[in-house]
Design a protein around this motif. Structure first.
Motif, PDB file in Angstrom:
ATOM      1  N   LEU A   1      36.428  87.815  35.288  1.00 52.50           N
ATOM      2  CA  LEU A   1      37.705  87.114  35.185  1.00 52.50           C
ATOM      3  C   LEU A   1      38.209  86.710  36.569  1.00 52.50           C
ATOM      4  CD1 LEU A   1      39.561  86.194  32.960  1.00 52.50           C
ATOM      5  CD2 LEU A   1      40.872  88.297  33.216  1.00 52.50           C
ATOM      6  N   GLY A   2      38.002  87.575  37.564  1.00 51.94           N
ATOM      7  CA  GLY A   2      38.396  87.239  38.918  1.00 51.94           C
ATOM      8  C   GLY A   2      37.650  86.027  39.454  1.00 51.94           C
ATOM      9  N   ARG A   3      36.341  85.984  39.187  1.00 52.90           N
ATOM     10  CA  ARG A   3      35.551  84.822  39.643  1.00 52.90           C
ATOM     11  C   ARG A   3      36.012  83.533  38.969  1.00 52.90           C
ATOM     12  NH1 ARG A   3      31.272  88.661  39.550  1.00 52.90           N
ATOM     13  NH2 ARG A   3      30.744  88.068  37.414  1.00 52.90           N
ATOM     14  N   LYS A   4      36.392  83.627  37.693  1.00 54.88           N
ATOM     15  CA  LYS A   4      36.881  82.433  37.001  1.00 54.88           C
ATOM     16  C   LYS A   4      38.193  81.961  37.623  1.00 54.88           C
ATOM     17  CE  LYS A   4      38.250  80.597  32.510  1.00 54.88           C
ATOM     18  NZ  LYS A   4      38.362  80.825  31.057  1.00 54.88           N
ATOM     19  N   LEU A   5      39.069  82.891  37.926  1.00 55.09           N
ATOM     20  CA  LEU A   5      40.342  82.551  38.546  1.00 55.09           C
ATOM     21  C   LEU A   5      40.126  81.909  39.909  1.00 55.09           C
ATOM     22  CD1 LEU A   5      43.384  82.716  38.194  1.00 55.09           C
ATOM     23  CD2 LEU A   5      43.319  85.049  39.061  1.00 55.09           C
ATOM     24  N   ILE A   6      39.233  82.471  40.703  1.00 57.30           N
ATOM     25  CA  ILE A   6      38.931  81.929  42.030  1.00 57.30           C
ATOM     26  C   ILE A   6      38.334  80.533  41.915  1.00 57.30           C
ATOM     27  CG2 ILE A   6      37.444  82.210  44.056  1.00 57.30           C
ATOM     28  CD1 ILE A   6      37.722  85.292  43.511  1.00 57.30           C
TER      29      ILE A   6
ATOM     30  N   TYR B   1      43.408  91.406  44.269  1.00 57.25           N
ATOM     31  CA  TYR B   1      42.547  91.831  45.371  1.00 57.25           C
ATOM     32  C   TYR B   1      41.359  90.880  45.511  1.00 57.25           C
ATOM     33  CZ  TYR B   1      40.012  95.077  48.437  1.00 57.25           C
ATOM     34  OH  TYR B   1      39.364  95.656  49.498  1.00 57.25           O
ATOM     35  N   MET B   2      40.725  90.541  44.393  1.00 60.61           N
ATOM     36  CA  MET B   2      39.573  89.641  44.437  1.00 60.61           C
ATOM     37  C   MET B   2      39.967  88.268  44.977  1.00 60.61           C
ATOM     38  SD  MET B   2      37.304  90.380  41.011  1.00 60.61           S
ATOM     39  CE  MET B   2      36.125  89.130  41.570  1.00 60.61           C
ATOM     40  N   VAL B   3      41.103  87.741  44.483  1.00 60.59           N
ATOM     41  CA  VAL B   3      41.545  86.419  44.933  1.00 60.59           C
ATOM     42  C   VAL B   3      41.903  86.462  46.418  1.00 60.59           C
ATOM     43  CG1 VAL B   3      43.254  84.599  44.593  1.00 60.59           C
ATOM     44  CG2 VAL B   3      42.339  85.816  42.617  1.00 60.59           C
TER      45      VAL B   3
END
Length: 458
Positions: A241-246, A412-414
């Motif tokens: 989900l973090g990668r999709k948001l990024i 954190y990921m973003v």
């Protein structure tokens, strides 16, 4: 003479027999190897590959395809385990973390380092469930447990739970304590190790700031970094989900800024920083501070603390900072934070200056409004860009409701992936993200201490 001649003939026959047996054995072995390897599709003798004209070409093509499959399988297969460190354990270490995601993350790095230094077996830490955030998430809901255990197996033993015998024992009696804050390795060797050996299981009921930042052996400092940057990997669901948001943020404008706007209710109450708050809000924040007994500082002079540079910048102040740094109105800014205290009123100046604001909290808020069919005007007024792009679907957002720690993991990921990261307060997230970005060595970090400059503006 006859006896001698007969003996010589027998010796020659025996030598011939041995050579024949060797030849036969070699032929049988070679045949077996060819057959087994051919069945596995991993080997084809050159003499056979050259026979049959087009058939040989077809076979070569088939082998090339097989090699491609093997290469794909190798990429998808889990990485090889690092060699396991063998040592005699001096006991088990149980840890109950405290604080938000990044405070717990830093604490876990310390606990791993301490367990390694004392040759203890670490039980997967328990996350904070009783603080302001009241998030019921377990360690495995945030982090990849198996990766955490396996990636550190060359340093120490980590288990998911105590052996059954010790579980029964600790239900009756468990030695629990908070380690002294900012202690060095000598404290743990002289004070904690004897306790661990005596009780077999020792429980740390706090994990924040329990190990000194400086003056430690380089091996311990390196292990801290390794835990933070390599071992503490988020779960596959959060990572996806973090990668999709990024990816969505990058597609929207190519570049984006992350603003860690640390202006939530808990932060203001804990710090006593009430600059810009109404009298009613100041009273509410003070009552909250007294409601948490483990927040030791109660009487706080907000203005004195602010002039010392110990308060987070307000949304209005950070707007001035962004303008002074030259960010234009069309800059895409992702706000990494929880709910901003004061809501839309406190964000009005920032949103007017930078209308392209995105935050995971706003996405969740829109989802809630849609779910309960609330006021359409309110919905349209909350971050139009997010509603238009539909960054995340309701099904993707549902598991994150009431799980602020998992939301913080997305932030954190973003923050790591952003082109520029700007914190409004020098807290746990700012420090942990700064270290992680420095380890990547290709990201920008801006630390801002400009309270006096802002005062001059006013």
């Amino acid at each position: 003479m006859v006896a001698v001649g007969g003996g010589g003939g027998g010796a020659r026959r025996r030598r011939a027999w041995r050579w024949a047996m060797r030849a036969a054995a070699s032929a049988v072995l070679w045949t077996a190897v060819v057959q087994v390897a051919s069945i596995a599709g991993l080997f084809r003798p050159r003499v056979l590959a050259d026979c049959g004209g087009k058939g040989g070409a077809a076979a070569a093509s088939g082998l090339a395809a097989l090699a491609g499959e093997d290469s794909l399988a190798a990429r998808l297969s889990p990485p090889a385990l690092v060699p396991k460190r063998i040592y005699k354990s001096n006991g088990y270490l149980l840890v109950t973390c405290n604080g938000g995601l990044n405070q717990m993350r830093a604490g876990i790095c310390d606990m791993v380092t301490i367990a390694r230094h004392l040759n203890l077996t670490l039980v997967v830490p328990e996350l904070d469930k009783r603080s302001f955030w009241a998030d019921p998430s377990d360690f495995g809901d945030i982090f990849d447990v198996d990766h955490f255990i396996n990636s550190l197996r060359d340093e120490l033993m980590i288990v998911k739970e105590l052996p059954l015998k010790l579980q029964l024992r600790t239900k009756k009696r468990l030695y629990s304590m908070p380690p002294v804050s900012w202690s060095n390795e000598t404290y743990y060797l002289k004070r904690i190790l004897p306790l661990a050996r005596k009780h077999k299981v020792i429980h740390f009921d706090k994990s924040d700031a329990r190990l000194a930042n400086n003056g430690l052996p380089i091996q311990l400092q390196m292990l801290r970094c390794r835990v933070n940057f390599e071992a503490l990997r988020f779960t596959p669901q959060i990572e996806a989900l973090g990668r999709k948001l990024i990816s969505t943020l990058q597609r929207r404008s190519g570049q984006f800024v992350v603003l860690h706007l640390r202006y939530e209710m808990d932060m203001l109450s804990f710090s006593g920083c009430t600059h810009g708050c109404s009298g009613k809000e100041t009273e509410e924040l003070t009552k909250m501070r007294y409601a948490y007994p483990w927040w030791k500082e109660k009487e706080i002079d907000s203005e004195v603390k602010r002039l010392q540079g110990l308060c987070p910048l307000t949304p209005e102040e950070i707007t001035l900072v962004l303008k002074a740094l030259g960010f234009t109105k069309d800059t895409l800014i992702y706000i990494a934070s929880g709910e901003i205290y004061g809501g839309e009123r406190r964000l009005a100046v920032l949103k007017a200056a930078y209308p392209k604001l995105v935050s995971t909290f706003s996405i969740i808020f829109i989802f809630v409004l849609k779910t309960f069919d609330l006021d359409a005007y309110m919905l349209s007024s909350v971050l139009y860009q997010v509603r238009k792009e539909k960054i995340l679907s309701p099904d993707e957002l549902r598991p994150f409701q009431n799980h602020s720690t998992q939301m913080a993991a997305l932030d954190y990921m973003v923050s790591l992936a952003s082109d520029i990261f700007i914190p409004s307060y020098d807290g746990n997230m700012a420090r942990v993200v700064e270290g992680h970005r420095r380890s990547d060595s290709d990201r920008s970090f801006s630390r801002l201490f400009i309270v006096l400059c802002i005062n001059r503006h006013y």
